[in-house]
Write a protein that holds these residues in place. Structure first.
Motif, PDB file in Angstrom:
ATOM      1  N   UNK A 238       0.995  -1.244  -0.052  1.00  0.00           N
ATOM      2  CA  UNK A 238      -0.014   0.031  -0.056  1.00  0.00           C
ATOM      3  C   UNK A 238       0.976   1.104  -0.064  1.00  0.00           C
ATOM      4  N   UNK A 239       0.367   2.478  -0.092  1.00  0.00           N
ATOM      5  CA  UNK A 239       1.091   3.572  -0.107  1.00  0.00           C
ATOM      6  C   UNK A 239       1.177   4.219   1.308  1.00  0.00           C
ATOM      7  N   UNK A 240       2.098   5.237   1.370  1.00  0.00           N
ATOM      8  CA  UNK A 240       2.239   5.745   2.961  1.00  0.00           C
ATOM      9  C   UNK A 240       0.935   6.076   3.718  1.00  0.00           C
ATOM     10  N   UNK A 241      -0.132   6.179   2.993  1.00  0.00           N
ATOM     11  CA  UNK A 241      -1.307   6.437   3.744  1.00  0.00           C
ATOM     12  C   UNK A 241      -2.225   5.164   3.941  1.00  0.00           C
ATOM     13  N   UNK A 242      -1.841   4.092   3.539  1.00  0.00           N
ATOM     14  CA  UNK A 242      -2.200   2.878   3.833  1.00  0.00           C
ATOM     15  C   UNK A 242      -3.469   2.491   2.798  1.00  0.00           C
TER      16      UNK A 242
ATOM     17  N   UNK B  70      -4.331  -0.983 -10.008  1.00  0.00           N
ATOM     18  CA  UNK B  70      -4.203  -2.429 -10.356  1.00  0.00           C
ATOM     19  C   UNK B  70      -2.951  -2.694 -11.239  1.00  0.00           C
ATOM     20  N   UNK B  71      -2.583  -1.868 -12.251  1.00  0.00           N
ATOM     21  CA  UNK B  71      -1.529  -1.975 -13.045  1.00  0.00           C
ATOM     22  C   UNK B  71       0.007  -2.150 -12.301  1.00  0.00           C
ATOM     23  N   UNK B  72      -0.053  -1.458 -11.219  1.00  0.00           N
ATOM     24  CA  UNK B  72       1.083  -1.326 -10.412  1.00  0.00           C
ATOM     25  C   UNK B  72       1.337  -2.839  -9.701  1.00  0.00           C
ATOM     26  N   UNK B  73       0.433  -3.508  -8.979  1.00  0.00           N
ATOM     27  CA  UNK B  73       0.216  -4.977  -8.590  1.00  0.00           C
ATOM     28  C   UNK B  73       0.740  -5.778  -9.592  1.00  0.00           C
ATOM     29  N   UNK B  74       0.183  -5.515 -10.890  1.00  0.00           N
ATOM     30  CA  UNK B  74       0.357  -6.709 -11.890  1.00  0.00           C
ATOM     31  C   UNK B  74       1.900  -6.408 -12.139  1.00  0.00           C
ATOM     32  N   UNK B  75       2.495  -5.133 -12.123  1.00  0.00           N
ATOM     33  CA  UNK B  75       3.971  -5.104 -12.500  1.00  0.00           C
ATOM     34  C   UNK B  75       5.090  -5.565 -11.134  1.00  0.00           C
ATOM     35  N   UNK B  76       4.301  -5.320  -9.862  1.00  0.00           N
ATOM     36  CA  UNK B  76       5.060  -5.912  -8.883  1.00  0.00           C
ATOM     37  C   UNK B  76       5.101  -7.157  -8.675  1.00  0.00           C
TER      38      UNK B  76
ATOM     39  N   UNK C 204       7.901   2.149   0.141  1.00  0.00           N
ATOM     40  CA  UNK C 204       7.117   1.274  -0.306  1.00  0.00           C
ATOM     41  C   UNK C 204       7.495   0.520  -1.513  1.00  0.00           C
ATOM     42  N   UNK C 205       6.908  -0.785  -1.636  1.00  0.00           N
ATOM     43  CA  UNK C 205       7.322  -1.388  -2.968  1.00  0.00           C
ATOM     44  C   UNK C 205       6.717  -0.865  -4.174  1.00  0.00           C
ATOM     45  N   UNK C 206       5.651  -0.005  -4.029  1.00  0.00           N
ATOM     46  CA  UNK C 206       5.128   1.003  -4.945  1.00  0.00           C
ATOM     47  C   UNK C 206       6.046   1.797  -5.371  1.00  0.00           C
ATOM     48  N   UNK C 207       6.535   2.429  -4.412  1.00  0.00           N
ATOM     49  CA  UNK C 207       7.636   3.767  -4.537  1.00  0.00           C
ATOM     50  C   UNK C 207       8.866   3.216  -5.442  1.00  0.00           C
ATOM     51  N   UNK C 208       9.251   2.038  -5.044  1.00  0.00           N
ATOM     52  CA  UNK C 208      10.366   1.479  -5.831  1.00  0.00           C
ATOM     53  C   UNK C 208      10.059   1.270  -7.320  1.00  0.00           C
TER      54      UNK C 208
ATOM     55  N   UNK D  96       7.713  10.587  -3.885  1.00  0.00           N
ATOM     56  CA  UNK D  96       8.272  10.920  -2.693  1.00  0.00           C
ATOM     57  C   UNK D  96       6.979  11.178  -1.947  1.00  0.00           C
ATOM     58  N   UNK D  97       6.041  11.989  -2.503  1.00  0.00           N
ATOM     59  CA  UNK D  97       4.912  12.332  -1.810  1.00  0.00           C
ATOM     60  C   UNK D  97       3.990  11.285  -1.496  1.00  0.00           C
ATOM     61  N   UNK D  98       3.933  10.144  -2.275  1.00  0.00           N
ATOM     62  CA  UNK D  98       2.974   9.155  -1.975  1.00  0.00           C
ATOM     63  C   UNK D  98       3.623   7.920  -1.401  1.00  0.00           C
ATOM     64  N   UNK D  99       4.922   7.545  -1.713  1.00  0.00           N
ATOM     65  CA  UNK D  99       5.450   6.232  -1.419  1.00  0.00           C
ATOM     66  C   UNK D  99       6.570   6.462  -0.448  1.00  0.00           C
ATOM     67  N   UNK D 100       6.977   7.438   0.223  1.00  0.00           N
ATOM     68  CA  UNK D 100       8.109   7.735   0.716  1.00  0.00           C
ATOM     69  C   UNK D 100       7.863   8.562   2.235  1.00  0.00           C
ATOM     70  N   UNK D 101       8.701   7.977   3.168  1.00  0.00           N
ATOM     71  CA  UNK D 101       8.520   8.918   4.571  1.00  0.00           C
ATOM     72  C   UNK D 101      10.112   9.229   4.832  1.00  0.00           C
ATOM     73  N   UNK D 102      10.187  10.353   5.290  1.00  0.00           N
ATOM     74  CA  UNK D 102      11.528  10.762   5.682  1.00  0.00           C
ATOM     75  C   UNK D 102      11.568  11.331   7.031  1.00  0.00           C
ATOM     76  N   UNK D 103      12.672  11.567   7.722  1.00  0.00           N
ATOM     77  CA  UNK D 103      12.777  12.102   9.097  1.00  0.00           C
ATOM     78  C   UNK D 103      12.626  13.708   8.845  1.00  0.00           C
ATOM     79  N   UNK D 104      12.223  14.264   9.687  1.00  0.00           N
ATOM     80  CA  UNK D 104      11.889  15.970   9.784  1.00  0.00           C
ATOM     81  C   UNK D 104      12.866  16.669   9.223  1.00  0.00           C
ATOM     82  N   UNK D 105      14.019  16.360   9.470  1.00  0.00           N
ATOM     83  CA  UNK D 105      15.194  17.447   8.902  1.00  0.00           C
ATOM     84  C   UNK D 105      15.628  17.162   7.578  1.00  0.00           C
ATOM     85  N   UNK D 106      14.962  15.828   6.785  1.00  0.00           N
ATOM     86  CA  UNK D 106      15.597  15.819   5.614  1.00  0.00           C
ATOM     87  C   UNK D 106      15.376  16.582   4.547  1.00  0.00           C
ATOM     88  N   UNK D 107      16.536  17.096   3.989  1.00  0.00           N
ATOM     89  CA  UNK D 107      16.369  18.266   2.998  1.00  0.00           C
ATOM     90  C   UNK D 107      16.312  17.402   1.570  1.00  0.00           C
TER      91      UNK D 107
END
Length: 434
Positions: free
Chosen positions: A71-75, A80-86, A198-202, A297-308
């Motif tokens: 799933x994405x960072x928000x759960x 469907x196309x991404x699941x097929x690719x994964x 996430x896997x989708x992010x990769x 990055x917006x949908x599939x990545x989480x970063x620490x608060x100070x990451x530039x």
């Protein structure tokens, strides 16, 4: 307007946009910050580490965590196309294990960046013992702490939290536990930043930069991951990249013997290929690529608060110019605990290795890579001889038969063959792996 002139104009516009972005033009900066403001971020602490020093823009240790969730960072479920690719099931498959753990050590001069892969099944101590589990596979620290936090937030009455707030707080607790566990396992090392994907992010990152060049020692296929690769150097697209980094067995005939540790080696090989791709300045000078990566990055990545994000793009570019080395931390043996397969490890030896990487001495001793073939532009005859010269065979080990057998790769200038996940990958050539 002629086709050539339109193409030239498009190129000028593209370069101008990226140039404005990198130079911090006011309007572009506003758009950029609005885009990056929506990235999931969370704080973390390292109570075992005596002092945390903000190393930016100098030396940095960045923990890369690849999640098993589909799933994405928000759960939310992926398209469907991404699941097929994964080729890895659907939204209900997987879980919240950190299946990829790599500490990226970036020295101040960027000259000897090292990626330290931590096998996901290493049996380690989990600080804080979430859900009462004091020792388990290192990848499970995230999911245990996440579930513990979710249980507590669900039953507490002091705050009226939405399901979304509970979910994100639980994910933050999972990150804290995973980062703290890795730091402690490696010798209470300093970790400056983390990147969780996430896997989708990769998949979408691979899609943004594809194709990338990888190399395999031997042809291989795998029903489970969808892998089907020839021997030798080849360009792969995003869907093939997913199969490449997930393969840990061969289901074909006469294919290589692979384990989970070879999967770690594949991940290293892909990152080496990605670094090579980023050496081409046009990759990060392409607005479409940049904004695709921002969207990922917006949908599939989480970063620490100070990451530039913008600053790290420059660091990544600097690292790519020098290349990166990779090692996989050793294990003592495969074993079983409470019915689960684990890796037993020598913690003291692992911490000694990590300390030598961080102080810059690990690669001081020259290491000859069996089967390495490098091109010498000033001596083409020597290069041709290198291609014809067979790889050295270690003592007490039989030479491979040259007769019938599985398809293997021919030596190619600019590549280096690594027959075992235990060998460190050195920068400067395309790694050919199993």
């Amino acid at each position: 307007m002629s086709r050539r002139r339109r193409k030239r104009l498009a190129t000028v516009i593209s370069l101008s946009v990226v140039g404005a972005l990198l130079l911090g033009g006011a309007a572009v900066a506003v758009v950029w910050h609005r885009a990056t403001d929506s990235i999931v971020r969370s704080e973390f602490t390292l109570p075992q580490v005596a002092e945390i020093v903000n190393a930016d823009p100098g030396e940095q240790n960045v923990l890369i965590m690849g999640m098993d969730s589909r799933v994405d960072q928000n759960g939310n479920p992926l398209p469907d196309g991404v699941y097929e690719a994964l080729h890895a099931g659907g939204a209900d498959d997987g879980g919240y294990n950190a299946n990829v753990l790599m500490l990226l050590h970036i020295p101040e001069d960027r000259s000897k960046t090292v990626g330290i892969s931590i096998p996901r099944d290493d049996y380690v101590e989990i600080p804080g013992a979430p859900l009462g589990v004091g020792y388990t596979k290192i990848k499970e620290a995230y999911g245990l702490a996440m579930q513990e936090e979710m249980n507590e937030l669900t039953w507490q009455t002091e705050e009226d939290l939405s399901a979304e707030e509970v979910y994100h707080r639980a994910r933050a607790a999972g990150r804290q536990a995973q980062i703290e566990t890795v730091s402690h396992f490696l010798g209470d090392v300093r970790i400056d930043h983390f990147v969780e994907m996430t896997m989708g992010g990769f998949f979408h990152v691979a899609e943004a930069v594809a194709p990338v060049s990888v190399c395999l020692n031997q042809a291989t296929e795998d029903f489970y991951s969808g892998a089907s690769f020839a021997a030798g150097v080849q360009e792969i697209d995003a869907q093939q990249a997913m199969s490449f980094v997930r393969q840990r067995r061969d289901t074909g005939i006469d294919g290589p013997y692979l384990t989970d540790l070879d999967r770690s080696r594949r991940q290293q090989a892909f990152l080496a290929a990605l670094a090579e791709k980023l050496r081409d300045k046009s990759t990060l000078m392409n607005p479409k690529t940049i904004w695709s990566l921002v969207d990922v990055t917006q949908k599939h990545v989480a970063l620490d608060a100070d990451f530039d994000v913008l600053g790290f793009m420059q660091i990544a570019n600097d690292v790519a110019q020098h290349g990166a080395h990779f090692i996989t931390l050793p294990i003592l043996e495969f074993g079983e605990v409470n019915g689960a397969d684990v890796n037993f490890v020598d913690v003291d030896e692992i911490q000694r290795i990590v300390a030598s990487v961080l102080d810059g001495t690990y690669f001081d001793a020259p290491v000859e890579v069996p089967g390495a073939v490098t091109a010498d532009p000033e001596d083409p005859e020597a290069d041709a001889a290198a291609q014809d010269e067979p790889a050295a065979v270690p003592e007490n080990e039989a030479a491979p038969e040259a007769a019938e057998g599985p398809e293997t790769a021919e030596p190619v200038p600019g590549t280096a063959s690594y027959d075992s996940w235990e060998e460190p990958i050195r920068a400067g050539s395309i790694p050919c792996v199993n």
